[in-house]
Each structure stands twice: as structure tokens, then as C-alpha cells.
Design a protein around this motif. Structure first.
Motif, PDB file in Angstrom:
ATOM      1  N   UNK A 105      37.801  74.284  62.737  1.00 47.46           N
ATOM      2  CA  UNK A 105      37.198  75.153  61.728  1.00 47.46           C
ATOM      3  C   UNK A 105      36.851  76.518  62.322  1.00 47.46           C
ATOM      4  N   UNK A 106      36.297  76.519  63.522  1.00 45.06           N
ATOM      5  CA  UNK A 106      35.936  77.778  64.182  1.00 45.06           C
ATOM      6  C   UNK A 106      37.176  78.607  64.486  1.00 45.06           C
ATOM      7  N   UNK A 107      38.249  77.965  64.944  1.00 43.38           N
ATOM      8  CA  UNK A 107      39.495  78.681  65.231  1.00 43.38           C
ATOM      9  C   UNK A 107      40.044  79.322  63.957  1.00 43.38           C
ATOM     10  N   UNK A 108      40.067  78.541  62.870  1.00 39.62           N
ATOM     11  CA  UNK A 108      40.570  79.057  61.599  1.00 39.62           C
ATOM     12  C   UNK A 108      39.768  80.281  61.162  1.00 39.62           C
ATOM     13  N   UNK A 109      38.447  80.170  61.189  1.00 38.59           N
ATOM     14  CA  UNK A 109      37.603  81.260  60.711  1.00 38.59           C
ATOM     15  C   UNK A 109      37.719  82.493  61.608  1.00 38.59           C
ATOM     16  N   UNK A 110      37.849  82.264  62.913  1.00 38.51           N
ATOM     17  CA  UNK A 110      37.949  83.385  63.838  1.00 38.51           C
ATOM     18  C   UNK A 110      39.264  84.128  63.663  1.00 38.51           C
ATOM     19  N   UNK A 111      40.373  83.394  63.553  1.00 38.23           N
ATOM     20  CA  UNK A 111      41.663  84.046  63.317  1.00 38.23           C
ATOM     21  C   UNK A 111      41.625  84.822  62.007  1.00 38.23           C
ATOM     22  N   UNK A 112      41.038  84.223  60.991  1.00 39.95           N
ATOM     23  CA  UNK A 112      40.958  84.881  59.688  1.00 39.95           C
ATOM     24  C   UNK A 112      40.125  86.157  59.770  1.00 39.95           C
ATOM     25  N   UNK A 113      39.102  86.174  60.624  1.00 40.70           N
ATOM     26  CA  UNK A 113      38.242  87.349  60.756  1.00 40.70           C
ATOM     27  C   UNK A 113      38.855  88.435  61.623  1.00 40.70           C
ATOM     28  N   UNK A 114      39.913  88.100  62.363  1.00 40.72           N
ATOM     29  CA  UNK A 114      40.580  89.083  63.212  1.00 40.72           C
ATOM     30  C   UNK A 114      41.720  89.749  62.443  1.00 40.72           C
ATOM     31  N   UNK A 115      41.997  90.977  62.785  1.00 47.41           N
ATOM     32  CA  UNK A 115      43.064  91.692  62.084  1.00 47.41           C
ATOM     33  C   UNK A 115      44.433  91.367  62.648  1.00 47.41           C
ATOM     34  N   UNK A 159      43.250  88.091  58.859  1.00 49.57           N
ATOM     35  CA  UNK A 159      44.370  88.441  59.731  1.00 49.57           C
ATOM     36  C   UNK A 159      45.408  89.230  58.948  1.00 49.57           C
ATOM     37  N   UNK A 160      45.990  90.215  59.638  1.00 49.07           N
ATOM     38  CA  UNK A 160      46.988  91.056  58.988  1.00 49.07           C
ATOM     39  C   UNK A 160      48.369  90.933  59.632  1.00 49.07           C
ATOM     40  N   UNK A 161      48.436  91.014  60.970  1.00 48.05           N
ATOM     41  CA  UNK A 161      49.731  90.948  61.657  1.00 48.05           C
ATOM     42  C   UNK A 161      49.649  90.016  62.864  1.00 48.05           C
ATOM     43  N   UNK A 162      50.812  89.489  63.255  1.00 43.85           N
ATOM     44  CA  UNK A 162      50.899  88.632  64.433  1.00 43.85           C
ATOM     45  C   UNK A 162      52.053  89.067  65.321  1.00 43.85           C
ATOM     46  N   UNK A 163      51.845  88.999  66.642  1.00 44.36           N
ATOM     47  CA  UNK A 163      52.854  89.402  67.611  1.00 44.36           C
ATOM     48  C   UNK A 163      52.923  88.370  68.739  1.00 44.36           C
TER      49      UNK A 163
END
Length: 260
Positions: free
Chosen positions: A143-153, A1-5
């Protein structure tokens, strides 16, 4: 993840636009939605009755890498708006949205199947064993939520009176609380692949009404006017990717220099 809005408030310029984009968002779901295996016995390891939890997690809550750009956190009561936003991102911004409903199956359904497997024939389940199955499934989903957020920009939080209903600072959803909390601590990095994510985080669970104060101060506010300007700028600059244009509109604050 890079940015959040955080998007507040948000609605389309017309109901016709909402309907158009929601149809696109739901058509994506119809194209990729899957049905999880109903028989858990295939996940039993050997003859000792132990289940392969990793295999179950990968089946129910798979993490698909290099496919999504934007994780959209929202209340299940805002499902129509979330589908429409996902459709808008696909059509006008060329970003593919992940919705947990697109890829993940029901956490409640999995808990029920685990209970039925471990306590066959029972109508009322043992309280301790029921707590264990709930903890196991929620650990998988977390765990899935963490990994998915991490994989998203990028992360978009649909902040509405449904997702944060108590004094505009408290959410009743433990999944929204988790998603926004994770977005603050995950290491920031750019993605090599551009795509988008919608998540209501299996919020169909009937949790008790417990309010959690939500700290979303790390998320940049996006209003409807900002989103419309983003759309306009993307149309004018078709040779640039949409998220880079968004980041240019809202640059990261400069870090203060520290002098000895």
C-alpha cells in the motif's frame, strides 16, 4: 505519476563523480533517516490485544505527500549506484530523491516484532501465524509503495544485471516486479511539487529465488548519453524545471486518431 523511464546501462563518467554524488545521496539519508518505535505495545487497541495496523503502517512505512518527484526502483545490490543517482538528482537537477531507506524501516524487522508479540518466548514460530504476520506487513508495504509512486511525478528504474539478472527479462525481486507493474497501471498525472524518489522497496528480505518476467515496455529507455544531455540542457536552461526538460527530450507518443 506522470512518466516512467528505465535507465540502461548507466554509470558516471568517472569513479570520482560516483563517489561525490554518492556522498550527497548518503548525507540526505543521514539527515532524515529515522528509527521506528521498537515497542509495538503502544499500538494495542484497548484490552482485546488487537493492534492498530493503520497506525503501525503510518509509523513504519509513512507516505509523505508533496515531497518527492522521482521514484527510483532498483536492486538492493545497486545501492551505491542508487545513492549516487539520488545525489546527482539533488545537486545538478534540484530534485529531492526519496529512498525507501530514507523514510521506511525494515519490513523483516516489523514481521519479527509482530511474531515476538503474538508468540512471546518462542524460538520457533507457528507456521500459520508467521504467514499471517508476513501477509499483514507485506500488505502495508505494498500500500505504501502504491501511494508513494502515485504521489511521485516520475519513476526511474535502474535496469542492471542485478535488478533483472535472468536473460534481461526476469527479476528475482518481488518488490521490483510490484513497482514496475504498478507504474504501468497508475493513473498518469503531473505533480504540483517537484522532488525525487529512490526505492529499493525494503529488498533486504531474503526471498526464495523465483524469477518473474518483468514487462517494462511502457518505460522510456534512458542511456548514459541521454542523462548527460539532460544535465547539459538543464545547465543551459536554469529558468526551467528539470523534469519538463526531460519530457521535452522524450515526448509522449501521439495517440492515433480514430475515425468512424
Amino acid at each position: 505519476m506522470y512518466r516512467g523511464f528505465k535507465i540502461e546501462p548507466f554509470k558516471f563518467t568517472s569513479s570520482e563523480k560516483h563517489v561525490e554524488y554518492e556522498k550527497i545521496g548518503r548525507s540526505i539519508y543521514n539527515g532524515i533517516a529515522k528509527k521506528a518505535e521498537t515497542n509495538l505495545e503502544q499500538f494495542v487497541l484497548g484490552t482485546n490485544g488487537i493492534l492498530n495496523g493503520s497506525a503501525i503502517q503510518n509509523h513504519w512505512f509513512p507516505v509523505i505527500k508533496n515531497k518527492f518527484d522521482v521514484f527510483i526502483s532498483h536492486s538492493h545490490d545497486d545501492e551505491s549506484l542508487a545513492f549516487a543517482l539520488a545525489g546527482w538528482l539533488r545537486k545538478d537537477f534540484h530534485l529531492n530523491a526519496f529512498l525507501d531507506k530514507y523514510v521506511w524501516d525494515s519490513a523483516d524487522g516489523l514481521i519479527r516484532k509482530l511474531d515476538e508479540l503474538s508468540q512471546p518466548g518462542k524460538r520457533i514460530f507457528d507456521y500459520k501465524m508467521r504467514n499471517m504476520s508476513t501477509s499483514q506487513v507485506h500488505a502495508m508495504l505494498t500500500t505504501a509503495i502504491f501511494q508513494t509512486i502515485d504521489n511521485c511525478e516520475c519513476l526511474f528504474f535502474l535496469k542492471t544485471d542485478k535488478s533483472v539478472p535472468v536473460k534481461d527479462v526476469m527479476t528475482l525481486s518481488p518488490w521490483i516486479y510490484l513497482e514496475i507493474g504498478l507504474s504501468a497501471v497508475i493513473d498518469k498525472h503531473r505533480s504540483k511539487n517537484r522532488m525525487a524518489v529512490y526505492s529499493k522497496a525494503n529488498e533486504n528480505a531474503d526471498f526464495s529465488s523465483m524469477g518473474m518476467e518483468l514487462d517494462d515496455s511502457h518505460l522510456q529507455i534512458l542511456k548514459s548519453a541521454d542523462l548527460n544531455k539532460w544535465n547539459s540542457d538543464c545547465l543551459k536552461n536554469k529558468d526551467r524545471d528539470s523534469l519538463s526538460i526531460l519530457y521535452d527530450m522524450f515526448p509522449l507518443p501521439q495517440k492515433k486518431a480514430i475515425y468512424g
